[in-house]
Design an enzyme around this catalytic site. Structure first.
Site, PDB file in Angstrom:
ATOM      1  N   LEU A  67       0.824  -1.221   0.000  1.00 40.14           N
ATOM      2  CA  LEU A  67       0.000   0.000   0.000  1.00 40.14           C
ATOM      3  C   LEU A  67       0.855   1.268   0.000  1.00 40.14           C
ATOM      4  CD1 LEU A  67      -2.949  -1.026   2.388  1.00 40.14           C
ATOM      5  CD2 LEU A  67      -2.874  -1.066  -0.107  1.00 40.14           C
ATOM      6  N   ASN A 282       8.690  -9.515  -9.426  1.00 45.33           N
ATOM      7  CA  ASN A 282       9.585 -10.414  -8.721  1.00 45.33           C
ATOM      8  C   ASN A 282       8.796 -11.310  -7.768  1.00 45.33           C
ATOM      9  OD1 ASN A 282      11.894 -11.557  -7.773  1.00 45.33           O
ATOM     10  ND2 ASN A 282      12.492  -9.843  -6.473  1.00 45.33           N
ATOM     11  N   ASP A 309       0.035  -9.664  -4.608  1.00 45.89           N
ATOM     12  CA  ASP A 309       1.312  -8.929  -4.599  1.00 45.89           C
ATOM     13  C   ASP A 309       1.142  -7.595  -5.327  1.00 45.89           C
ATOM     14  OD1 ASP A 309       3.879  -8.254  -3.970  1.00 45.89           O
ATOM     15  OD2 ASP A 309       4.847  -9.710  -5.290  1.00 45.89           O
TER      16      ASP A 309
HETATM   17  O1  DOR Z   1       7.319  -7.479  -7.779  1.00 41.90           O
HETATM   18  C1  DOR Z   1       7.528  -7.182  -6.608  1.00 41.90           C
HETATM   19  N1  DOR Z   1       7.268  -5.950  -6.123  1.00 41.90           N
HETATM   20  N2  DOR Z   1       8.058  -8.087  -5.810  1.00 41.90           N
HETATM   21  C2  DOR Z   1       8.451  -7.818  -4.572  1.00 41.90           C
HETATM   22  O2  DOR Z   1       8.905  -8.688  -3.929  1.00 41.90           O
HETATM   23  C3  DOR Z   1       8.346  -6.446  -4.045  1.00 41.90           C
HETATM   24  C4  DOR Z   1       7.295  -5.700  -4.733  1.00 41.90           C
HETATM   25  C5  DOR Z   1       7.370  -4.227  -4.468  1.00 41.90           C
HETATM   26  O3  DOR Z   1       7.438  -3.828  -3.312  1.00 41.90           O
HETATM   27  O4  DOR Z   1       7.296  -3.448  -5.430  1.00 41.90           O
HETATM   28 ZN    ZN Z   2       7.900 -10.547  -2.431  1.00 42.80          ZN
HETATM   29 ZN    ZN Z   3       5.325  -8.356  -2.304  1.00 43.73          ZN
END
Ligand code: DOR
Ligand code: ZN
Ligand code: ZN
Length: 429
Positions: A67, A282, A309
């Protein structure tokens, strides 16, 4: 607000209900489930929702979102992020601690909860960091954060590379009876990798991230959970071997659960059209072999949860090349439709299993109320269909983040109402 939800198709796996019926909501709780006649409920005192042709489900819980508040309000705020979640059918959400400063102490947990109290229409269950500043060196005050309202710990964004420290954190989490949510990525192996290692990365001339970058930490964390007895929840699983290791660990009696994000089951690396950072996250989009195993794992219950995510970023940041842009895509407003389209319509999940993966199981994993529409339970409800067909349009998102690879994708399934504690917090118009 009293609600009379008429003629909907109730999907409530917790109570084994899969039938057309009415639901009466009174004082924020489910007051009556079944066939209600207007004689029993004075219509003038209630708001009637005609749910015919739609599913009535316990509200969805997203175990994994970003967020961005405090610290990165240009990407998202608790207000905009939770509004987007409500639009996506989510009645509860777990924000990860990679804010600035990191959510790594009781004061920061309280701060997030205070903002949520005034700005969020849905339940917010904060996740505290494992180490101070997420620097990987010093353990946080886990018991204190739990007392302040944290519902889990995670170092999401990276892994705690020091296994001894992580083992100690697992012991603390076990004492506090909360899950440990693990982002599995070996920092030493990942290097400058920006997408899945393989033919596509070679074609684009971008450094790759192999499956082993994830798998070695999945293996390590399962072993640490086995030794400590911790409740381990593996975030955004993306590889074939993650699924296989979770399946084997469960058979071995380890308390492990796993989540899969819609982008990982709905898209393969082959669909990356070129150097477009809206396809960068990721862990990365993987091969079709991985995707098939993720779908099978979701179908057979090895993978218990679907989470987004949700990772909003600024437009300028995502205009950069895949090599340079930050990892992450938004997910709250596309998750339900992608799940319907790619798992229910393709026969991997039944509608009841979708509810298990998006509501019942996430609530159980986190140990919070919800995921259950028996009489007396909180009236956290999602009303949606699985047939409406439309194209995803990022310009309609309530999230500040428009970074999605699914813009323009044709999907099925629309959320019509999101109800939290008997209040309508989102309505499709
Ligand atoms: O794609 C991702 N974005 N993977 C993560 O582990 C962190 C997240 C982010 O905080 O943007
Ligand atoms: Zn992650
Ligand atoms: Zn994450």
């Amino acid at each position: 607000m009293n609600l009379w939800i008429k003629n909907g198709h109730l999907l409530d796996p917790a109570n084994d209900r899969n039938e057309i019926c009415d639901l009466y909501v009174k004082d924020g709780k489910v007051a009556c489930v079944g066939s209600l006649s207007s004689g029993r409920i004075p219509e003038e005192e209630v708001t009637v929702i005609d749910a015919s042709g739609k599913y009535v489900m316990p509200g969805f819980l997203d175990l994994h979102v970003h967020l961005r508040e405090p610290g990165f309000e240009y990407k998202e705020t608790i207000r905009t992020g939770t509004a987007a979640m409500a639009k996506g059918g989510f009645t509860a959400v777990c924000p990860m601690p990679n804010t600035k400063p990191a959510t790594d102490c009781p004061e920061m947990i309280r701060r997030v909860l205070e903002i949520a109290e005034k700005d969020s229409p849905i339940h917010v269950y904060p996740v505290g960091a494992v180490t101070k500043g997420q620097m990987g060196e010093e353990m946080t005050d886990i018991a204190g954060m739990v007392k302040a309202g944290a519902k889990a710990i995670s170092e999401d964004g990276k892994s705690v590379m020091n296994a001894e420290l992580y083992r100690e954190a697992m012991r603390e989490a076990t004492k506090a009876d909360i899950p440990v949510m693990a982002h599995c990525e070996d920092r030493n192996m990942v290097g400058k990798g920006a997408m899945n290692a393989g033919a596509k990365a070679e074609e684009l001339g971008i450094q790759g991230i192999t499956n082993a970058v994830e798998d070695v930490i999945v293996a390590r964390d399962i072993l640490l959970a086995k030794e400590t007895g911790a409740r381990l929840h593996l975030c955004h699983c993306s590889t074939e071997d993650s699924v296989k290791m979770i399946r084997a660990a469960k058979e071995d009696g380890v308390k492990v659960s796993g989540e899969v994000c819609p982008h990982h089951f709905a898209m393969t690396e082959d669909e990356i059209p070129g150097d477009d950072a809206n396809y960068k996250m990721n862990p990365p989009l993987r091969s079709s072999t991985d995707v098939e195993e993720l779908c099978l794992g979701l179908a057979d219950g090895t993978m218990e949860a679907i989470s987004t995510d949700h990772a909003p970023h600024g437009e300028e940041e995502k205009k950069k090349s895949i090599a340079e842009a930050p990892f992450g895509i938004v997910g709250s407003e596309t998750a339900y439709a992608l799940t319907v389209t790619h798992l229910v319509k393709k026969g991997y999940l039944t509608p009841m299993q979708l509810v298990e993966r998006m509501s019942t199981n996430p609530c159980r994993i986190l140990g919070v109320p919800g995921g259950n529409l028996a009489e007396g339970m909180p009236a956290d409800i999602t009303i949606a269909d699985m047939d409406s067909e439309y194209q995803i349009d990022k310009n309609t998102f309530l999230s500040k983040g428009k970074n999605t690879p699914f813009d323009g994708a044709l999907v099925n399934g629309r959320v019509y109402y999101t109800i939290v504690g008997g209040n309508i917090v989102y309505q499709y118009k």
